[in-house]
Motif scaffolding. Structure first.
Motif, PDB file in Angstrom:
ATOM      1  N   GLY B 237       0.835  -1.211   0.000  1.00 24.60           N
ATOM      2  CA  GLY B 237       0.000   0.000   0.000  1.00 24.60           C
ATOM      3  C   GLY B 237       0.855   1.240   0.000  1.00 24.60           C
ATOM      4  O   GLY B 237       1.011   1.911  -1.010  1.00 24.60           O
ATOM      5  N   SER B 434      -7.736  -2.146   8.744  1.00 24.72           N
ATOM      6  CA  SER B 434      -8.643  -1.276   7.982  1.00 24.72           C
ATOM      7  C   SER B 434     -10.000  -1.288   8.669  1.00 24.72           C
ATOM      8  O   SER B 434     -10.517  -2.359   8.981  1.00 24.72           O
ATOM      9  CB  SER B 434      -8.806  -1.779   6.549  1.00 24.72           C
ATOM     10  N   ILE B 435     -10.538  -0.096   8.868  1.00 20.13           N
ATOM     11  CA  ILE B 435     -11.819   0.058   9.564  1.00 20.13           C
ATOM     12  C   ILE B 435     -12.600   1.146   8.841  1.00 20.13           C
ATOM     13  O   ILE B 435     -12.018   2.163   8.477  1.00 20.13           O
ATOM     14  CB  ILE B 435     -11.574   0.505  11.031  1.00 20.13           C
ATOM     15  N   ASP B 476      -6.638   6.457   4.010  1.00 22.58           N
ATOM     16  CA  ASP B 476      -6.889   5.105   3.517  1.00 22.58           C
ATOM     17  C   ASP B 476      -7.710   4.284   4.496  1.00 22.58           C
ATOM     18  O   ASP B 476      -7.823   3.065   4.337  1.00 22.58           O
ATOM     19  CB  ASP B 476      -5.564   4.359   3.277  1.00 22.58           C
ATOM     20  N   ASN B 478      -6.851   3.380   7.347  1.00 25.01           N
ATOM     21  CA  ASN B 478      -5.879   2.396   7.832  1.00 25.01           C
ATOM     22  C   ASN B 478      -5.366   2.820   9.208  1.00 25.01           C
ATOM     23  O   ASN B 478      -4.604   3.765   9.329  1.00 25.01           O
ATOM     24  CB  ASN B 478      -4.737   2.303   6.811  1.00 25.01           C
ATOM     25  N   GLY B 509     -14.125  -4.985   8.878  1.00 17.45           N
ATOM     26  CA  GLY B 509     -12.812  -4.385   8.644  1.00 17.45           C
ATOM     27  C   GLY B 509     -11.826  -5.419   8.158  1.00 17.45           C
ATOM     28  O   GLY B 509     -12.197  -6.547   7.834  1.00 17.45           O
ATOM     29  N   SER B 510     -10.568  -5.041   8.087  1.00 13.49           N
ATOM     30  CA  SER B 510      -9.534  -5.972   7.637  1.00 13.49           C
ATOM     31  C   SER B 510      -8.473  -6.125   8.716  1.00 13.49           C
ATOM     32  O   SER B 510      -7.988  -5.127   9.263  1.00 13.49           O
ATOM     33  CB  SER B 510      -8.885  -5.490   6.349  1.00 13.49           C
ATOM     34  N   ILE B 511      -8.096  -7.365   8.999  1.00 12.56           N
ATOM     35  CA  ILE B 511      -7.039  -7.611   9.985  1.00 12.56           C
ATOM     36  C   ILE B 511      -5.661  -7.383   9.385  1.00 12.56           C
ATOM     37  O   ILE B 511      -4.668  -7.368  10.087  1.00 12.56           O
ATOM     38  CB  ILE B 511      -7.118  -9.044  10.555  1.00 12.56           C
ATOM     39  N   SER B 512      -5.589  -7.231   8.084  1.00 19.96           N
ATOM     40  CA  SER B 512      -4.321  -6.853   7.461  1.00 19.96           C
ATOM     41  C   SER B 512      -4.586  -5.848   6.364  1.00 19.96           C
ATOM     42  O   SER B 512      -5.000  -6.206   5.264  1.00 19.96           O
ATOM     43  CB  SER B 512      -3.591  -8.061   6.893  1.00 19.96           C
ATOM     44  N   ALA B 513      -4.364  -4.600   6.665  1.00 20.77           N
ATOM     45  CA  ALA B 513      -4.669  -3.547   5.706  1.00 20.77           C
ATOM     46  C   ALA B 513      -3.720  -3.602   4.524  1.00 20.77           C
ATOM     47  O   ALA B 513      -4.142  -3.544   3.373  1.00 20.77           O
ATOM     48  CB  ALA B 513      -4.592  -2.184   6.381  1.00 20.77           C
ATOM     49  N   GLU B 514      -2.409  -3.731   4.823  1.00 16.77           N
ATOM     50  CA  GLU B 514      -1.452  -3.617   3.722  1.00 16.77           C
ATOM     51  C   GLU B 514      -0.286  -4.599   3.795  1.00 16.77           C
ATOM     52  O   GLU B 514       0.478  -4.688   2.844  1.00 16.77           O
ATOM     53  CB  GLU B 514      -0.916  -2.176   3.623  1.00 16.77           C
ATOM     54  N   HIS B 515      -0.138  -5.321   4.887  1.00 18.33           N
ATOM     55  CA  HIS B 515       1.049  -6.162   5.024  1.00 18.33           C
ATOM     56  C   HIS B 515       0.885  -7.582   4.494  1.00 18.33           C
ATOM     57  O   HIS B 515       1.863  -8.289   4.315  1.00 18.33           O
ATOM     58  CB  HIS B 515       1.493  -6.217   6.486  1.00 18.33           C
ATOM     59  N   GLY B 516      -0.355  -7.967   4.289  1.00 16.97           N
ATOM     60  CA  GLY B 516      -0.571  -9.320   3.786  1.00 16.97           C
ATOM     61  C   GLY B 516      -0.715 -10.334   4.912  1.00 16.97           C
ATOM     62  O   GLY B 516      -0.763  -9.976   6.093  1.00 16.97           O
TER      63      GLY B 516
END
Lengths: 556, 556
Positions: B237, B434-435, B476, B478, B509-516
């Motif tokens: 990201g 991510s929220i 973002d 994030n 939301g996402s538990i991994s916004a950008e790190h994979g």
């Protein structure tokens, strides 16, 4: 007030004149939906008739030929079941017996079915006996599962404004029309994230967003009728791609139903989410062949306050490229369109419309530049500095700057009017191509030379070809190559194909820049994709739709 | 000269002051690569040790524990062959016996293998005995085919700067290191399309582009060492996403090798190409689990001439959202960063660094806003109008505007210094999430309340938790949620997990916004993805890598 002319002699006056030449339309109004449809329509390569001729512009008088007759080599796949009253009964019980089911099985419903069986260009026509209109994702799931279990082929249909015959049946596929799912689900003003049903009409969403000071990141001629689900399924390009990028970047989430009824619940509203394969991307441009999109989440940018349009004459394609490079550099974040029109295209528009040309004299190339930004004064200043540069350096030979919205529309009409005017003499051979920018125009020159050497181009009735012109979205490397003819002619066709496809293949271009494959280009994908890629695509199709019920006879 | 302070009393002076407060660095220089790595590193959730504790900040003194010991529940899959000298011989014959093969099978090469076996955070360590460095796509193809035929597991490795243990082996997987494939293949100045080998270092490409007046549309702390192929494989990201969008939109083409040696030749240079499924998208964020990216084609924007940075204090998260909404509206096309830092994060940075704060007094929230545009004067004017608005409307309580590049860097250090400073007391529990924006900060409040109620937060040694802070890429959505502790503590951990993951799951939301996902988050994907999505992802993995040799034990 006429548009501000930028001829070298008047150039100083232009620069010295007072500031407020900026415009403040909240959004750019272009041609009417009807006109726009025309322009979209005619950016489409011609389709061969059954008798080997080609169809020209849409004609409402003409009876539409069945696709099964135009393409006799395509035969109905016997693995699909024939529709029975028992099947229809299932759908009526599920969706109600009202307008959600158009039943041509247990009764005669040819007239009601007609708009769903044929496309608006009147080029393709299917034999469907059943249209179903699901009202929810759950409905779609039940419909697809039933079809899959019973080997009933289906065609997902949005606004039916496609250009390649992808959204109408070929034989008796059931039409699953998404128009009842047309709700705007939600919008978050802070993040600009919009969530809609797939059947939401693009213009409805854009009007909604306008009230929220945002815009939909996609705009195209058919906006008044196309569905957002269809836009996503065909990865529509449109007019805002140069500025806001493609749907692969803007779509945040997709809800879709797979052939077996599985609901793919990937309707993320997040900009960042790195948790596994981004499977929704396969549905963007998947043309309804692996599932039906039922919901879309998309990020929408802030709406610009100001729009400016300038129109230039240039002496060579090298100068056009230079102007584009400099526009990117100097207009940078406010550049929202850079359109190319060659001299011959403008000559033909002039011959048909007899309108006063925007520029005096004639030029080998013309460009239309649009800027959109948040500060009208700043945009005008940037545009002036750019104009000063391109005039001073003699990159452009002449130019005008629109002074109000009427003039903006007038200048755009010289770009957007091309397709319609080209149809004036008879038929048009049309190709919608992506070509690496440095060679973009060479194809037009090569094609023109080829047809001229073959003795096919001339001013009298003896010669089938009136002119070979090129125009398009320079900013996206997207060329529309058009051959205006007095009549469709086997000789012309033989000169054009496979010459053009081979020319594109050699340069790793695309035979379909933005319209997709559908039925029209299924046969030609090999010119843009390797055998390996086609094999990998077929694997995907097989994975998601092992029974092959989704939009058969099309795509890959 | 101190940064220009924007307290209400001085506000008029600010507005009245002379224009040229704009800055003209060609690009923003932030912290050093080493610092940046630190910040990136510590945006990563902690990893449990084998003994149930957690690892803190990287320590070069400490012996790195084998991943197989930290994760005793992961066992070597016996279906994979053990490496033999015969295997090594094949690779030596293919790639030469020189530095392209590091052979720990037929000799002791532990020291040489160490940098490829362990990650730079010193959190993960594998047992590989073999590193191969292919020099061409053909090499990669032959290597993978051989491995696939012989059931040898592999780990694709770029700059090895990942944050989730995805780029190092767990057991004896062969490391396929891409560093030899580091050529810039070509760049087209007109379209801005860059084509590179996967092993090209991000900063090398960005420096090259700087000379061409373009920028790479991605920027991140590890730019000095990360490979573009790795960036694409992990869908990085980074700092430019708000402005230029994600790699799913910017990557135009990918060349990759599938496990069976097939070369996926999809290295399109075209912005528009609607000819079939966009399969390359599966490789963006695929984390090397279905193939190895060998080449990337990407569209690069024009480089901005001007950069400005402002720093604000605000009294509530509602005001932060309002400021963001107004920044999007008023700064629109020039807004390039909108970063959030809460008051506690800044207090802790101040306690550690003892540097003079940018603003007088203390505020519950701080924002850093960056603009980048093509015209310095225009950018300054827009920023001034924005500042006038947010100060006048009392959306922000106080603010400063950087006057030169040193000040830009100084202001950024209050944002980028957070992760390092938080490690000052001992360990940090870190989450990269991510929220949806409206609820972004609520998680920090809820977590803080939860830990406080549990009696875990305090100023003395008795309490494990020093503070609960939130900061991140507001633009973002994030959030980096960080819990600074004096020591890792089972009680704290029990309060945090699964509480945070459940909180995220409830809000989609996402538990991994950008790190994979890598190894670190493989177990938690269920909190961000439904069973259906995980099943569909596993289908894709099975389709491309039926033997499962690609980066095993990770991802999904």
């Amino acid at each position: 007030m006429p548009p501000l002319r930028l001829t070298p002699t008047l150039f100083n006056r232009f620069l010295a004149s007072s500031r407020p030449r900026h415009l403040r339309p909240t959004r750019l109004l272009r041609c009417s939906a009807a006109q726009a449809r025309w322009s979209s329509a005619t950016t489409e390569p011609h389709q061969p008739d059954a008798d080997g001729g080609t169809q020209g512009a849409p004609s409402s008088q003409k009876q539409i030929k069945y696709t099964s007759e135009s393409y006799p080599e395509i035969t109905r796949d016997p693995k699909f079941s024939e529709l029975s009253e028992k099947h229809v009964q299932f759908f009526k019980e599920l969706l109600g017996a009202g307008s959600a089911v158009i039943d041509g099985v247990s009764q005669d419903a040819a007239d009601d079915l007609e708009p769903f069986n044929s496309d608006w260009m009147r080029k393709y026509k299917g034999h469907t006996k059943l249209v179903v209109k699901p009202g929810s994702t759950e409905d779609v799931s039940k419909v697809l599962k039933y079809c899959n279990d019973n080997m009933l082929a289906v065609v997902p249909q949005g606004g039916n404004s496609g250009l390649v015959g992808g959204s109408v049946p070929v034989f008796d596929e059931i039409v699953i029309n998404m128009s009842r799912m047309n709700t705007i689900r939600d919008f978050d003003e802070v993040s600009g994230t919009l969530v809609v049903d797939a059947g939401c009409i693009l213009e409805v969403a854009d009007h909604f967003l306008a009230e929220m000071d945002h815009i939909f990141p996609l705009d195209l001629g058919a906006k008044g009728s196309c569905h957002i689900g269809g836009n996503v399924a065909t990865n529509a390009g449109g007019l805002r791609l140069l500025r806001y990028g493609s749907l692969h970047g803007n779509v945040l989430g997709i809800e879709a139903v797979l052939p077996d009824g599985t609901v793919m619940d990937d309707l993320s509203r997040l900009r960042k989410n790195n948790t596994g394969f981004d499977i929704k991307q396969l549905f963007i441009g998947g043309e309804g062949t692996i599932g039906i999109i039922t919901g879309v989440s998309i990020q929408c940018p802030q709406r610009s306050k100001a729009t400016n349009v300038a129109f230039f004459g240039l002496e060579s394609f090298e100068k056009v490229q230079q102007a584009f490079r400099d526009a990117k550099k100097q207009l940078s974040e406010i550049l929202s369109a850079f359109e190319l029109m060659d001299g011959q295209s403008q000559d033909l528009v002039h011959r048909v419309t007899d309108k006063k040309r925007p520029l005096e004299g004639q030029h080998p190339f013309y460009c239309l530049i649009e800027t959109s930004g948040s500060n009208p004064d700043h945009d005008s200043e940037k545009l002036e500095a750019f104009l000063e540069h391109v005039m001073g350096e003699e990159i452009v030979s002449d130019g005008v700057l629109a002074q109000d919205e009427t003039q903006i529309q007038s200048l755009w009409s010289w770009r957007e009017g091309i397709p319609e005017c080209l149809g004036h003499w008879g038929g048009v051979y049309k190709y919608d191509l992506s070509i690496p920018l440095p060679e973009l125009y060479k194809l037009v020159e090569d094609t023109r030379e080829r047809l001229t050497l073959a003795g096919l181009v001339g001013d009298d009735e003896k010669h089938p070809v009136v002119g070979v012109v090129g125009y398009g979205h320079m900013g996206d490397s997207n060329l529309h190559l058009n051959v205006a003819t007095r009549r469709f002619d086997k000789e012309v066709e033989k000169q054009l194909e496979p010459f053009i496809y081979e020319w594109i293949a050699k340069r790793n271009g695309s035979i379909s820049a933005e319209h997709g494959l559908g039925l029209a280009k299924k046969a030609y994908i090999g010119y843009s994709r390797s055998e390996t890629m086609i094999r990998l695509m077929k694997q995907i199709k097989e994975l998601y739709d092992p029974n092959g019920i989704m939009n058969p006879y099309k795509y890959i």
